[in-house]
Design a protein around this motif. Structure first.
Motif, short mmCIF file in Angstrom:
data_model
loop_
_atom_site.label_atom_id
_atom_site.label_comp_id
_atom_site.label_asym_id
_atom_site.label_seq_id
_atom_site.Cartn_x
_atom_site.Cartn_y
_atom_site.Cartn_z
N SER A 59 6.36 8.59 10.05
CA SER A 59 7.32 7.52 10.34
C SER A 59 8.04 7.03 9.09
O SER A 59 9.03 6.32 9.19
CB SER A 59 6.60 6.35 11.02
N LEU A 60 7.54 7.38 7.90
CA LEU A 60 8.18 6.94 6.68
C LEU A 60 9.55 7.60 6.54
O LEU A 60 9.78 8.71 7.01
CB LEU A 60 7.31 7.28 5.47
N GLY A 61 10.48 6.92 5.84
CA GLY A 61 11.84 7.41 5.70
C GLY A 61 11.91 8.69 4.88
O GLY A 61 10.98 9.06 4.16
N LEU A 80 12.32 2.30 -1.03
CA LEU A 80 11.51 3.28 -0.31
C LEU A 80 10.78 2.66 0.87
O LEU A 80 10.13 3.36 1.65
CB LEU A 80 10.49 3.92 -1.26
N ASP A 81 10.87 1.33 0.99
CA ASP A 81 10.27 0.60 2.11
C ASP A 81 8.75 0.76 2.15
O ASP A 81 8.15 1.01 3.19
CB ASP A 81 10.88 1.06 3.44
N VAL A 82 8.14 0.62 0.98
CA VAL A 82 6.68 0.61 0.90
C VAL A 82 6.26 -0.64 0.13
O VAL A 82 7.02 -1.19 -0.68
CB VAL A 82 6.13 1.87 0.18
N ASP A 83 5.04 -1.08 0.40
CA ASP A 83 4.55 -2.32 -0.20
C ASP A 83 3.97 -2.13 -1.58
O ASP A 83 3.97 -3.05 -2.40
CB ASP A 83 3.50 -2.95 0.70
N ALA A 84 3.48 -0.95 -1.85
CA ALA A 84 2.84 -0.68 -3.14
C ALA A 84 3.06 0.77 -3.52
O ALA A 84 3.45 1.60 -2.69
CB ALA A 84 1.33 -0.99 -3.06
N ALA A 85 2.79 1.08 -4.78
CA ALA A 85 2.95 2.46 -5.24
C ALA A 85 2.00 3.37 -4.49
O ALA A 85 0.84 3.02 -4.24
CB ALA A 85 2.66 2.52 -6.76
N THR A 105 0.12 6.64 -13.83
CA THR A 105 -0.58 6.82 -12.56
C THR A 105 0.25 6.31 -11.39
O THR A 105 -0.30 5.98 -10.35
CB THR A 105 -1.93 6.09 -12.59
N HIS A 106 1.55 6.23 -11.55
CA HIS A 106 2.47 5.76 -10.51
C HIS A 106 2.27 4.28 -10.19
O HIS A 106 2.78 3.81 -9.17
CB HIS A 106 2.33 6.59 -9.22
N GLN A 107 1.55 3.56 -11.03
CA GLN A 107 1.30 2.15 -10.76
C GLN A 107 2.32 1.23 -11.43
O GLN A 107 2.24 0.01 -11.31
CB GLN A 107 -0.11 1.77 -11.21
N HIS A 108 3.25 1.80 -12.16
CA HIS A 108 4.26 0.99 -12.87
C HIS A 108 5.65 1.16 -12.25
O HIS A 108 6.64 0.77 -12.86
CB HIS A 108 4.30 1.38 -14.34
N ILE A 109 5.72 1.72 -11.06
CA ILE A 109 7.01 1.90 -10.39
C ILE A 109 7.65 0.53 -10.16
O ILE A 109 6.99 -0.41 -9.70
CB ILE A 109 6.83 2.64 -9.06
N CYS A 110 8.93 0.42 -10.47
CA CYS A 110 9.60 -0.88 -10.37
C CYS A 110 9.71 -1.33 -8.92
O CYS A 110 9.79 -0.53 -7.99
CB CYS A 110 10.98 -0.83 -11.03
N ARG A 111 9.73 -2.64 -8.73
CA ARG A 111 9.73 -3.22 -7.38
C ARG A 111 10.98 -2.86 -6.60
O ARG A 111 10.92 -2.67 -5.38
CB ARG A 111 9.58 -4.74 -7.48
#
Length: 285
Positions: free
Chosen positions: A9-11, A277-282, A265-271
């Motif tokens: 269902s993700l874009g 991308l319509d996701v709440d967290a990385a 570790t993909h944890q610094h992706i900008c908000r």
């Protein structure tokens, strides 16, 4: 990978970004033991000889005229002059030592790059290179030369580093000769899916906007200081070269890579990217 990322269902952009990050993880896993992974991003962009005009309106000034007045008046350059441009093949890395040796290439037709300016640029000690050819477009032959130059620049640092080159999936980047040239240059190509370069490329998303803003500011300042309120091709090219050196070669771009999910570790992706991308967290990849 988390089940959330695999949900159908993700874009499309979310699935494409996840695939790009998965492929990057695969390439990183191929790094030999003891070598540091260095991420490099390459992108091509057009540099107009009338950058202020393209953004705000006019470049011609009168004695004593303020910048705000200059911008409010109609354009006085011809259409062909406003369309005149060169191509900048830009490189950035998340390693400052590598960044200092990466080539920044100004390419254009012989009408837009005077031979004398090209010769003077070759004598300079910076990493800005010039390519005069029949067209400013990046073709297969020129791209292979770019990779050869990149490999020569990276060779002194290759003993302790493993290089991954991220770039868009333009046809010229995907040929068999480009793959062979990448191998000879000692870089692993990481191609980004279509329509994601503005999201996942550090250059496209963050760095080039700053570079063009600085070019516009220097261009406007030079016009205001000019007795004729116009700049020659050589003077404008000097601005391109100086800003490319200041912003790209001398810059620290590690945070731009982390904000795009490249490295770490993909944890610094900008908000803002996560919101798009319509996701709440990385994602956990």
């Amino acid at each position: 990978m988390s089940s959330r990322v695999l949900q159908p269902s993700l874009g499309r952009h979310t699935r494409q970004a996840t695939a790009a990050w998965q492929w990057l993880n695969f390439l990183e896993a191929r790094a030999p033991p003891g070598k540091n992974i260095v991420h490099i991003n390459m992108d091509e962009t057009s540099l107009k000889f009338y950058p202020a005009q393209a953004r705000a309106g006019s470049i011609a000034t009168f004695p004593g005229e303020r910048l705000s007045d200059m911008r409010s008046r109609p354009c006085q350059a011809s259409l062909s002059a406003r369309r005149r441009a060169v191509t900048l093949v830009a490189f950035v890395a998340d390693d400052c030592e590598v960044q200092r040796v990466l080539p920044q290439i100004i390419a254009g037709c012989t009408n837009n790059i005077p031979a004398m300016w090209a010769a003077s640029q070759r004598r300079r000690a910076d990493c800005v290179y010039v390519c005069r050819q029949g067209s400013g477009w990046l073709n297969t032959n020129m791209f292979n030369k770019v990779l050869k130059l990149l490999g020569a620049s990276l060779r002194p640092l290759a003993e302790t580093r493993f290089f991954i080159l991220s770039m868009d999936a333009a046809p010229v980047h995907m040929t068999a000769s480009a793959a062979r040239a990448s191998h000879r240059a000692g870089v692993m190509p990481h191609l980004l899916p279509a329509r994601t370069t503005s999201l996942l490329q550090p250059l496209d998303r963050l760095v080039l906007a700053r570079l063009k803003r600085c070019i516009g500011q220097d261009y406007e300042t030079a016009c205001l200081r000019s007795a004729t309120a116009t700049l020659s091709l050589s003077t404008t090219l000097d601005i391109f070269s100086k800003v490319a050196n200041d912003v790209l070669t001398q810059g620290d771009h590690q945070s731009a890579f982390l904000k795009c999910g490249i490295g770490g570790t993909h944890q610094h992706i900008c908000r803002s990217l996560l919101r798009y991308l319509d996701v709440d967290a990385a994602p956990t990849i």
